[in-house]
Scaffold this active site. Structure first.
Site, PDB file in Angstrom:
ATOM      1  N   ASP A  12       0.863  -1.175   0.000  1.00  0.00           N
ATOM      2  CA  ASP A  12       0.000   0.000   0.000  1.00  0.00           C
ATOM      3  C   ASP A  12       0.904   1.230   0.000  1.00  0.00           C
ATOM      4  OD1 ASP A  12      -2.381   1.568   0.278  1.00  0.00           O
ATOM      5  OD2 ASP A  12      -1.958   1.741   2.418  1.00  0.00           O
ATOM      6  N   ASP A  14      -0.225   5.076   0.874  1.00  0.00           N
ATOM      7  CA  ASP A  14      -0.489   6.069   1.910  1.00  0.00           C
ATOM      8  C   ASP A  14      -0.403   5.445   3.301  1.00  0.00           C
ATOM      9  OD1 ASP A  14      -1.033   7.870  -0.137  1.00  0.00           O
ATOM     10  OD2 ASP A  14      -3.161   7.356  -0.172  1.00  0.00           O
ATOM     11  N   SER A 140      -5.944   5.059  -4.102  1.00  0.00           N
ATOM     12  CA  SER A 140      -5.899   6.434  -4.578  1.00  0.00           C
ATOM     13  C   SER A 140      -5.821   6.527  -6.096  1.00  0.00           C
ATOM     14  CB  SER A 140      -4.693   7.153  -3.976  1.00  0.00           C
ATOM     15  OG  SER A 140      -4.575   8.458  -4.505  1.00  0.00           O
TER      16      SER A 140
END
Length: 245
Positions: A12, A14, A140
Site C-alpha cells: 500500500d 499512503d 488512490s
C-alpha cells in the site's frame, strides 16, 4: 526480509511508504465538515463534525474514494444521488463530494510535496536488491502523482490503483481484488505473495485473498485492530523487518 516461500511483495502507499495518510485525513475532514455544516444550516439538524481519527479509520481509510463517501454518509443516515464521474465539486452527489475531496488532496500535495517514511523505503529497496518482484496497490487515483512527487516510482514493477480499479471493475478494499490483480500481473500466486498495509480494510483484504503473509503497519496506535482484521504481524515501520533479519 520475508518468510520462506514469499516470492512477491505488494505495498500500500499512503501510510506505509508515504506520509500522505494525514493529508488524506485532513482533506476528508475539511470536505465532510463543510458539507455537514451546510446541511445542518438547511435542515436545522445539529452539526456533528467528521471525527479524526474515528470516522477516518472506520469509514474511509484504505478504501476507494467513492466507497469512502458512501460509507461515511451511511454512518450518518445520509443518502445522496450517485451522480457521475464528471460531477463538479460543488454538486452534492457521491461523485461530487469525491471530486471535492480529491481537489483538496492535490492542492496540498502540489503546495507541500510528499514526505516518505525513509525506513520503509529502505525496506522496499532491500526487497528490490533481493530480486523480489514488487507492486504498489493503492485505492488512490492520485497514486502515480504521489509516487513521482516522492521520487519512488521506479521501485515498483506494477501499479494497481484507483484508476486501475475503475477501468477493470475491481472492488475496493476490504475486497481482495486489487491485491489479487497485482499478484497476477507479477505472475505470482497469492499464497506466495506478501501484503503490506496500514489500514484495517487493507489487512482484511490481504487475509480475505489468502495471501501468504500480511504485514500491518501501525503508525497511529491501532495494532490490535490490525491483528484482529487479519495481519500476521504488526510493525511500526517496515525498517523493523530489516532489524529482525
Amino acid at each position: 526480509m520475508v518468510p520462506a516461500g514469499i516470492e512477491a511483495c505488494l505495498f500500500d502507499l499512503d501510510g506505509v511508504l508515504t506520509d500522505t495518510a494525514a493529508v488524506h485525513a485532513a482533506a476528508w475532514k475539511e470536505m465532510f465538515d463543510a458539507f455537514l455544516l451546510e446541511r445542518s444550516r438547511r435542515s436545522g439538524e445539529p452539526f456533528r463534525p467528521f471525527e479524526l481519527p474515528g470516522d477516518y479509520v472506520a469509514h474511509v481509510d484504505g478504501k476507494l474514494r467513492h466507497d469512502g463517501v458512501r460509507g461515511f454518509l451511511a454512518s450518518r443516515g445520509i443518502t445522496l444521488p450517485e451522480g457521475s464521474t464528471d460531477d463538479p465539486a460543488h454538486l452534492d452527489t457521491v461523485h461530487g463530494l469525491g471530486t471535492r475531496k480529491n481537489e483538496l488532496v492535490l492542492e496540498i500535495i502540489r503546495s507541500r510535496g510528499v514526505t516518505v517514511f525513509g525506513g520503509s523505503v529502505r525496506y522496499v529497496e532491500a526487497v528490490r536488491a533481493a530480486d523480489i518482484p514488487r507492486a504498489i496497490v493503492s485505492a488512490s487515483r492520485n497514486c502515480r502523482e504521489v509516487l513521482r512527487a516522492a521520487g519512488i516510482e521506479e521501485l515498483f514493477e506494477v501499479r494497481v490503483d484507483g484508476i486501475t480499479a475503475a477501468a477493470r471493475g475491481l472492488a475496493g478494499k476490504p475486497a481482495p481484488d486489487m491485491f489479487v490483480e497485482a499478484a497476477g500481473e507479477l505472475g505470482v500466486p497469492v499464497e506466495r505473495a506478501a501484503v503490506f498495509e496500514d489500514a484495517e480494510a487493507g489487512v482484511a483484504a490481504g487475509r480475505a485473498g489468502g495471501f501468504g503473509w500480511v504485514v500491518g503497519v501501525d503508525r497511529t496506535g491501532h495494532a490490535a485492530a490490525l491483528l484482529e482484521h487479519g495481519a500476521d504481524i504488526v510493525v511500526e515501520d517496515l525498517s523493523k523487518l530489516l532489524e529482525v533479519s
